[in-house]
Scaffold this active site. Sequence first.
Site, short mmCIF file in Angstrom:
data_model
loop_
_atom_site.label_atom_id
_atom_site.label_comp_id
_atom_site.label_asym_id
_atom_site.label_seq_id
_atom_site.Cartn_x
_atom_site.Cartn_y
_atom_site.Cartn_z
N GLU A 264 6.80 4.42 6.77
CA GLU A 264 5.90 5.80 6.47
C GLU A 264 6.52 7.19 6.52
O GLU A 264 6.71 7.78 7.96
CB GLU A 264 4.57 6.21 6.74
CG GLU A 264 3.70 5.29 5.79
CD GLU A 264 2.09 4.94 6.38
OE1 GLU A 264 1.09 4.66 5.91
OE2 GLU A 264 1.45 5.52 7.38
N THR B 275 0.80 -1.46 -0.14
CA THR B 275 -0.07 0.45 -0.02
C THR B 275 0.74 0.95 -0.06
O THR B 275 1.59 1.80 -0.87
CB THR B 275 -1.05 0.21 1.29
OG1 THR B 275 -0.19 -0.24 1.82
CG2 THR B 275 -1.96 -1.35 0.87
N THR C 158 0.98 -7.02 13.06
CA THR C 158 0.74 -5.60 12.64
C THR C 158 1.49 -5.74 11.10
O THR C 158 2.56 -5.66 11.22
CB THR C 158 1.33 -4.63 13.50
OG1 THR C 158 0.92 -5.04 15.23
CG2 THR C 158 1.43 -3.92 13.45
N ASN D 276 0.53 10.33 5.96
CA ASN D 276 -1.23 10.10 6.82
C ASN D 276 -2.42 11.03 6.31
O ASN D 276 -4.11 10.98 6.71
CB ASN D 276 -0.57 9.99 8.21
CG ASN D 276 -0.70 8.71 7.75
OD1 ASN D 276 -0.83 7.44 8.30
ND2 ASN D 276 0.72 8.40 8.02
#
Length: 401
Positions: free
Chosen positions: A274, A154, A189, A396
């Site tokens: 990220e 992703t 996770t 985000n």
Amino acid sequence: MDTRLKVIPDGSISSTPGFRAGAVAAGIKKVAGALDLGVVTAERPCTAAAVFTSNRFKAAPVVLSQRHLVSGKVRAIIVNAGCANAGTGKIGYNNASAMTETAALKLGIDKQSVLVASTGVIGVQLPIEKIRTGIDRLELSTDGGHDFARAIMTTDTIPKEFAVISPEYGFTVAGCAKGSGMIHPDMATMLCFITTDAVISAANLQRLLKRVVDKSFNVISVDGDTSTNDCVFLLSSGAAGIELKPGAAAYRAFGKALEYVCVDLARAIARDGEGATKLIEMTVSGAASAADARKVTRTVLSSPLVKTAVHGADPNWGRIIAAAGRSGAKFDLDRVNLKIGEVEVLKNGAPLPFDRKLASAQFAGKNVHIRLDLGLGRASVTGWGCDMSTEYVRINADYTT
């Protein structure tokens, strides 16, 4: 690494003999032509083990895969990116079931033997017709693992895959993972898929996987958020014909191989966090228990204050100790020792004079090491995280738009 293991050059999840994989661009992701639907399958029924998110908000594919694991034999995994199929109600569950049915028809197997995973935006229904059309175009091969690893990404910037073989015992362990954001381990996770051709019972496979996850995926953190879709699947075909039983040298060798693959993938996830620019490796020693060592590691690695200090190369060691103190683990400041890289800044709870420029330099590189000794016992854990940059906020803030 155990010198008796051999890394497979350019290895992928389909490097394990008897497994094939492939991926297509089904049109689920926003980026045209991006791979977003993958399948990995075995020539024979596999013993399977898995760990899943402990988040009580579980995505439909997690619920369905937990039920399919009860069948005892698994032949394939189907995965999509671009849509998490989480928070989608009965329609979402039916779509997850349709994914397994579509893959089963393609492969000529029972849909109960297919596990499913999804990753992407929460609260959006799967474009199930695109998935059905994509599966029709899917081609599987022993070289298809690389495409599979790219299809599950992703916000990842790189695919994460790794494989090893034991020349001594003849088994292979291969895997791939995705994860970059919403990473804070609790059972598991991210998404991770592992294949092996060793012979091992389901109970022993599950026992080993849980133990290894605690040493790898359960000690990484990017942002402190545990996803709704987290899972680690391990399929064992038994094609190598090597039966692994507790207490045997081959069993121990397999455990080491599994741990090595999972640690490599876990480190890759942390490094690719990220907006990350640095990998943080933290070793907590002298803990009263392994559970306490994990608590401290997880808390420090997920602390925004620690992560931003690392990003700015600021040797503000008080943030590390403060995070350790609030972790819930047994803690006595008078016994604590701390090193930032090779610079000792705290001994028995008392600050030491140190060269700030040298300490700052320890945070300035691509790999940052923090060593915290709690002085309370013999347990130790090493975990991995990353710094936090303004790029993390941008990614985000714009994720769904």
